[in-house]
Design a protein around this motif. Structure first.
Motif, PDB file in Angstrom:
ATOM      1  N   LYS A 243      12.787 -20.594  27.444  1.00 16.35           N
ATOM      2  CA  LYS A 243      12.769 -19.649  29.607  1.00 16.35           C
ATOM      3  C   LYS A 243      13.583 -21.367  29.984  1.00 16.35           C
ATOM      4  CE  LYS A 243       9.977 -16.390  30.397  1.00 16.35           C
ATOM      5  NZ  LYS A 243       8.649 -16.053  30.902  1.00 16.35           N
ATOM      6  N   ILE A 263      21.375 -23.731  37.607  1.00 21.20           N
ATOM      7  CA  ILE A 263      20.662 -22.421  36.894  1.00 21.20           C
ATOM      8  C   ILE A 263      22.017 -21.497  37.195  1.00 21.20           C
ATOM      9  CG2 ILE A 263      19.093 -21.221  39.083  1.00 21.20           C
ATOM     10  CD1 ILE A 263      17.786 -23.720  40.214  1.00 21.20           C
ATOM     11  N   THR A 264      22.544 -21.800  37.938  1.00 17.52           N
ATOM     12  CA  THR A 264      23.643 -20.410  38.192  1.00 17.52           C
ATOM     13  C   THR A 264      24.314 -20.043  36.678  1.00 17.52           C
ATOM     14  OG1 THR A 264      24.542 -21.104  40.040  1.00 17.52           O
ATOM     15  CG2 THR A 264      25.810 -19.849  39.353  1.00 17.52           C
ATOM     16  N   LYS A 267      21.709 -18.965  33.817  1.00 18.36           N
ATOM     17  CA  LYS A 267      21.610 -17.311  33.745  1.00 18.36           C
ATOM     18  C   LYS A 267      22.651 -16.583  34.009  1.00 18.36           C
ATOM     19  CE  LYS A 267      18.173 -17.542  38.116  1.00 18.36           C
ATOM     20  NZ  LYS A 267      18.207 -17.367  39.551  1.00 18.36           N
ATOM     21  N   ASP A 268      23.749 -16.956  34.235  1.00 13.41           N
ATOM     22  CA  ASP A 268      25.053 -16.590  33.336  1.00 13.41           C
ATOM     23  C   ASP A 268      25.410 -15.836  31.779  1.00 13.41           C
ATOM     24  OD1 ASP A 268      27.525 -15.271  33.856  1.00 13.41           O
ATOM     25  OD2 ASP A 268      28.260 -17.073  32.249  1.00 13.41           O
ATOM     26  N   ASP A 272      16.591 -16.817  30.597  1.00 12.60           N
ATOM     27  CA  ASP A 272      15.840 -17.009  32.114  1.00 12.60           C
ATOM     28  C   ASP A 272      15.246 -17.969  32.505  1.00 12.60           C
ATOM     29  OD1 ASP A 272      14.894 -13.682  32.006  1.00 12.60           O
ATOM     30  OD2 ASP A 272      13.204 -14.387  31.090  1.00 12.60           O
ATOM     31  N   VAL A 273      15.883 -18.007  34.027  1.00 11.80           N
ATOM     32  CA  VAL A 273      15.278 -19.172  34.631  1.00 11.80           C
ATOM     33  C   VAL A 273      14.095 -18.761  35.195  1.00 11.80           C
ATOM     34  CG1 VAL A 273      16.446 -20.977  35.739  1.00 11.80           C
ATOM     35  CG2 VAL A 273      17.571 -19.734  34.717  1.00 11.80           C
TER      36      VAL A 273
END
Ligand SMILES: Cc1ncc(COP(=O)(O)O)c(C=O)c1O
Length: 356
Positions: A243, A263-264, A267-268, A272-273
């Motif tokens: 993660k 983060i973006t 996630k894309d 798992d962030v």
């Protein structure tokens, strides 16, 4: 909105050695200036970069109402320059202004000012991949008044500086240590503002760490002295247990624009962030259990900066001290690919400036 422009009649560009740029040492031909008085911002002006006059009684020098931003403009092709996430930098500037009791700037004024300034000095945007034009907007209290009070006058400037690739000789992982004695910011303080004084306060601990052979301090929270906050001028990420974990924004951490981009993108990719409290003990335990895969910092200057070593209270975590990990490398390639217009900008982060 009108911007009065006075162009220099003597460009300094031919004096610049674009092959040997030192970060923050060379400044482009023009700057933007805007004065706040009588309760409002006056019309912005673009003029030749040069000395600015002020009196020794100017409040910023005594009481420290001073904030700034830092972003980059990238050469895409001979017609286009990309400014990266300027609206987010504008929002953060206004949040910093709010915390320091300073006046806000309208988004349109900020963006138009940047567009005109960068278009005028477009030849200063280095063309080589990895190089960029560093853009530094800043604001300070300019009233002449020796009173520890909110100033009634301010100046806002934007200056720009061509910079080389941060890692021109390959990635150089940083060595971090916690500080036994000092903290950067406390909840309720000014840590989430990009206030000049935060940096002044970090110099002594950073110097102490550097004397011991570390690159930077990894800051722990000021209350329990356990939870990791950030590093020097970067936010921090841990790839552990599959993660991606990063300290949550508690009010004492600077909300990095690159942090948000990482983060973006993660996630894309379906990673798992977790934005949560992460203690130094958890990181040490995760390393002992063989579950700490990569650690890296994020910030405008380097984009992604691999961490090779973390020292805390007699314990040392050694990551790969020679190179960047595969996850951090892929993140670096993706974000810089978007910045230089080589990858599709699916998150709408770039702000094209056309050169007419
Ligand atoms: C204290 C601090 N943390 C984090 C960052 C990273 O922020 P950004 O990604 O917006 O450059 C910076 C740089 O601006 C910083 O000065």
């Amino acid at each position: 909105m009108k911007i009065h422009i006075t162009e220099t009649d003597q460009s300094r560009i031919s004096e610049v050695d674009f092959k040997n740029l030192q970060f923050g040492r060379v400044f482009s031909d023009h700057m933007l200036e805007m004065v706040y008085r009588d309760g409002q911002w006056q019309e912005p002006e673009i003029k030749p970069y040069g000395p600015v006059e002020f009196k020794p009684s100017m409040q910023a020098l005594h009481y420290g109402q001073a904030i700034f931003e830092g972003m980059k403009a990238y050469h895409v092709d001979d017609e286009t320059i990309h400014l990266f996430r300027p609206k987010d930098h504008h929002r953060r500037l206004n949040n910093s202004a709010h915390r320091m009791c300073m006046p806000k700037i309208e988004e349109e004024v900020f963006l138009k000012g940047l567009e005109k300034l960068i278009a005028l000095d477009h030849q200063w945007v280095p063309k080589e991949r990895g190089h960029a034009l560093y853009v530094r907007p800043f604001m300070f209290a300019s009233e002449e008044y020796l009173a520890a009070k909110v100033s009634n006058e301010y100046r806002f400037y934007v200056i720009t500086s061509p910079v080389a690739a941060y890692y021109s000789e390959g990635f150089n992982p940083v060595k971090l240590t916690t500080s036994e004695k000092f903290v950067r910011a406390v909840r309720g303080g000014t840590g989430e503002a990009k206030a000049a004084g935060n940096y002044a306060a970090s110099f002594l601990p950073a110097k102490t760490a550097q004397k011991k052979g570390f690159t930077q301090v990894i800051w722990l929270d000021a209350i329990e002295n356990r939870y990791i906050e950030e590093v020097g001028t970067m936010n921090i990420f841990f790839l552990m247990n599959g993660k991606l974990v990063t300290p949550e924004l508690t009010g004492s951490v600077l909300p990095g624009i690159t942090r948000r981009s990482v983060i973006t993108v993660a996630k894309d990719w379906g990673i798992d962030v977790e934005e949560r409290r992460v203690s130094i003990d958890e990181v040490i335990e995760s390393d002992r259990a063989g579950k700490l895969e990569e650690v890296f910092g994020s910030g405008t200057a380097a984009v992604i900066s691999p961490v090779g070593l973390i020292h805390h209270d007699g314990e040392t975590i050694r990551l790969d001290e020679e190179k960047i990990g595969p996850f951090a490398k892929k993140m670096f390639d993706t974000i810089t690919g978007i910045q230089y217009g080589k990858l599709a900008d699916k998150f709408n982060w770039t702000h094209p400036i056309s050169i007419d």
